[in-house]
Design an enzyme around this catalytic site. Structure first.
Site, mmCIF file in Angstrom:
data_model
loop_
_atom_site.group_PDB
_atom_site.id
_atom_site.type_symbol
_atom_site.label_atom_id
_atom_site.label_comp_id
_atom_site.label_asym_id
_atom_site.label_seq_id
_atom_site.Cartn_x
_atom_site.Cartn_y
_atom_site.Cartn_z
ATOM 1 N N PRO A 15 -0.827 35.367 -9.046
ATOM 2 C CA PRO A 15 -1.938 35.303 -8.097
ATOM 3 C C PRO A 15 -1.429 34.717 -6.792
ATOM 4 O O PRO A 15 -0.701 33.729 -6.806
ATOM 5 C CB PRO A 15 -2.917 34.333 -8.780
ATOM 6 C CG PRO A 15 -2.083 33.517 -9.713
ATOM 7 C CD PRO A 15 -0.889 34.341 -10.096
ATOM 8 N N MET A 16 -1.770 35.350 -5.680
ATOM 9 C CA MET A 16 -1.382 34.805 -4.370
ATOM 10 C C MET A 16 -2.517 35.027 -3.394
ATOM 11 O O MET A 16 -2.784 36.178 -2.994
ATOM 12 C CB MET A 16 -0.086 35.467 -3.869
ATOM 13 C CG MET A 16 1.149 34.951 -4.580
ATOM 14 S SD MET A 16 2.646 35.745 -4.003
ATOM 15 C CE MET A 16 2.491 37.374 -4.713
ATOM 16 N N GLN A 25 -8.389 35.214 -11.458
ATOM 17 C CA GLN A 25 -8.133 33.778 -11.457
ATOM 18 C C GLN A 25 -9.285 33.026 -10.799
ATOM 19 O O GLN A 25 -9.708 33.358 -9.686
ATOM 20 C CB GLN A 25 -6.841 33.451 -10.714
ATOM 21 C CG GLN A 25 -6.467 31.987 -10.965
ATOM 22 C CD GLN A 25 -5.309 31.500 -10.137
ATOM 23 O OE1 GLN A 25 -5.360 31.550 -8.920
ATOM 24 N NE2 GLN A 25 -4.276 31.009 -10.801
ATOM 25 N N CYS A 50 -3.115 24.711 -7.982
ATOM 26 C CA CYS A 50 -3.142 24.891 -6.524
ATOM 27 C C CYS A 50 -3.224 23.532 -5.824
ATOM 28 O O CYS A 50 -4.147 22.751 -6.068
ATOM 29 C CB CYS A 50 -4.335 25.757 -6.126
ATOM 30 S SG CYS A 50 -4.420 25.981 -4.338
ATOM 31 N N GLY A 93 8.470 30.469 -10.692
ATOM 32 C CA GLY A 93 9.050 29.734 -9.570
ATOM 33 C C GLY A 93 10.420 30.244 -9.180
ATOM 34 O O GLY A 93 11.354 30.255 -9.990
HETATM 35 C C1 LIG Z 1 0.897 32.813 -0.111
HETATM 36 C C2 LIG Z 1 0.751 32.259 -1.491
HETATM 37 C C3 LIG Z 1 -0.488 32.224 -2.088
HETATM 38 C C4 LIG Z 1 -0.645 31.692 -3.368
HETATM 39 N N1 LIG Z 1 -1.864 31.706 -3.952
HETATM 40 C C5 LIG Z 1 -1.998 31.309 -5.247
HETATM 41 C C6 LIG Z 1 -3.227 31.449 -5.915
HETATM 42 O O1 LIG Z 1 -4.198 31.981 -5.369
HETATM 43 N N2 LIG Z 1 -3.292 31.025 -7.203
HETATM 44 C C7 LIG Z 1 -2.210 30.467 -7.850
HETATM 45 O O2 LIG Z 1 -2.313 30.102 -9.014
HETATM 46 N N3 LIG Z 1 -1.040 30.328 -7.218
HETATM 47 C C8 LIG Z 1 -0.904 30.767 -5.960
HETATM 48 N N4 LIG Z 1 0.301 30.684 -5.349
HETATM 49 C C9 LIG Z 1 1.454 30.197 -6.113
HETATM 50 C C10 LIG Z 1 2.167 31.385 -6.800
HETATM 51 O O3 LIG Z 1 1.343 32.025 -7.722
HETATM 52 C C11 LIG Z 1 3.431 30.907 -7.504
HETATM 53 O O4 LIG Z 1 3.084 29.972 -8.481
HETATM 54 C C12 LIG Z 1 4.414 30.249 -6.546
HETATM 55 O O5 LIG Z 1 4.527 30.999 -5.353
HETATM 56 C C13 LIG Z 1 5.804 30.109 -7.185
HETATM 57 O O6 LIG Z 1 6.270 31.359 -7.617
HETATM 58 P P1 LIG Z 1 7.274 32.268 -6.717
HETATM 59 O O7 LIG Z 1 8.455 31.416 -6.378
HETATM 60 O O8 LIG Z 1 7.601 33.434 -7.613
HETATM 61 O O9 LIG Z 1 6.528 32.659 -5.482
HETATM 62 C C14 LIG Z 1 0.471 31.179 -4.065
HETATM 63 C C15 LIG Z 1 1.716 31.217 -3.449
HETATM 64 C C16 LIG Z 1 1.872 31.745 -2.192
HETATM 65 C C17 LIG Z 1 3.241 31.789 -1.573
#
Ligand SMILES: Cc1cc2nc3c(=O)[nH]c(=O)nc-3n(C[C@H](O)[C@H](O)[C@H](O)COP(=O)(O)O)c2cc1C
Length: 337
Positions: free
Chosen positions: A16-17, A71, A101, A203
């Site tokens: 989720p992002m 989510q 978050c 991560g």
């Molecule tokens: C722009 C952005 C928005 C995010 N929004 C959410 C979110 O809505 N819900 C959530 O659980 N994590 C959110 N995250 C965290 C990501 O889901 C993830 O846990 C984190 O980026 C680490 O993983 P990665 O290194 O693969 O990006 C967000 C991260 C980014 C960069």
């Protein structure tokens, strides 16, 4: 792999992002293959329970968008349970509870990472959501509020008893935000304490090898990929293939990369209309441009794009320039800056 009653195509999940996991992006990435489960942006349980248009728009889905995890965040168990029921009525096949978050807008309403400071309350909330819906309920956490309070292993065992179907762990603390290294040992401890509950590690996965290393080092059941998929939308497919066969598929051509961006745009057009679709592409060009080769002119044009016609014109020009450049004697690049 199975998640409760749902068969997943792979053990690689799209994270989720907020602001990035729109329907167009989910469908475009799913079209490449290998996505076990995709998530919506995090949605407010209050907004969902109140039937707010903005929240409902963010969870719009379609036939190609399966399986879908919605989510939710919130600090009130009864409202979270009500929101989960509504999300299921609107097509959610999995409910994910955000307990990681760190953003103040979320934590000040006692949602997101605020729950890491109240593990017992977090488990009661998860239990209430599990009881309220028949679909699998998952939880996404960080390792803990800070390095002196790594509560995720202790919470993992309690979530398993509460009937949670899987846990995702971003291997950082709330205090770290996105800084420092992902703590693979921390994820290993969560897996060890989870008593068989599937754990997805998350991560900094930037390559299929990173995913394989995370699984080998921590024993997690699968991985969740966020920013890596924004930078390289093929990463989820490649990771899924690599984990299953040991091979990485050949990289997409420039034309395939542009076609993916256009599929995203066209799905947005259908879903949210021209104005909003152009707005999203203005924001996203920076991520797409990372793998388009030299494309400064395109980036500048796209940052100002207002209409579908303009956007198609810029893309056609970019591809034409690339072809001219590729035909030029002695040219090695496919696109000009
Ligand atoms: C722009 C952005 C928005 C995010 N929004 C959410 C979110 O809505 N819900 C959530 O659980 N994590 C959110 N995250 C965290 C990501 O889901 C993830 O846990 C984190 O980026 C680490 O993983 P990665 O290194 O693969 O990006 C967000 C991260 C980014 C960069």
């Amino acid at each position: 792999m199975r998640l409760g009653c749902i068969d997943l195509e792979s053990n690689v999940l799209l994270a989720p992002m907020a602001g990035y996991c729109d329907l167009g992006f989910r469908v475009a990435v799913r079209g490449l293959g290998g996505v076990g489960l995709a998530h919506t942006d995090l949605l407010s349980s209050h907004g969902m329970a109140a039937g707010e248009c903005k929240t409902l728009r963010l969870m719009r889905t379609c036939r190609e968008d399966h399986p879908l995890s919605v989510q939710l965040f919130g600090g009130d168990a009864a409202i979270m349970a009500q929101a989960a029921r509504m999300a299921v009525d609107h097509g959610a096949e999995v409910i994910d509870i955000n307990m990681g978050c760190p953003v103040e807008k979320v934590t000040k309403r006692n949602g997101g990472a605020a729950w890491l400071c109240d593990p017992c309350g977090a488990v009661r909330l998860a239990e209430a959501v599990v009881r309220s819906v028949e679909v699998p309920v998952t939880v996404k956490v960080r390792l803990g509020p800070d390095e002196n309070h790594l509560v995720a292993p202790m919470m993992a065992g309690m979530f398993a008893e509460a009937g949670v179907a899987a846990l995702t762990v971003h291997g950082r603390t709330t205090a770290q935000r996105f800084g420092g290294q992902v703590n693979l040992e921390g994820i290993t401890e969560v897996v060890a304490a989870a008593g068989g509950l599937p754990v997805f590690g998350n991560g900094d996965i930037k390559t299929p090898h990173d995913a394989a290393t995370m699984i080998a080092r921590t024993g997690c059941s699968g991985v969740m990929i966020g920013r890596g998929a924004l930078r390289e939308p093929w990463l989820i497919r490649d990771t899924s293939v690599y984990l299953h066969t040991g091979q990485i598929p050949p990289p997409p051509s420039l034309e395939e990369r542009v076609a993916l961006m256009m599929r995203h745009f066209e799905r947005l057009l259908e879903d949210v209309g021209e104005r909003r679709a152009c707005h999203v592409m203005r924001q996203r060009i920076g991520w797409y441009a990372k793998t388009l080769g030299p494309c400064r002119a395109l980036k500048e044009q796209m940052r100002r794009v207002r209409t579908e016609t303009e956007l198609r014109g810029y893309i056609a020009e970019f591809l034409d320039d690339g072809m001219l450049c590729a035909k030029a004697p002695g040219s090695q690049t496919k696109a000009v800056d």
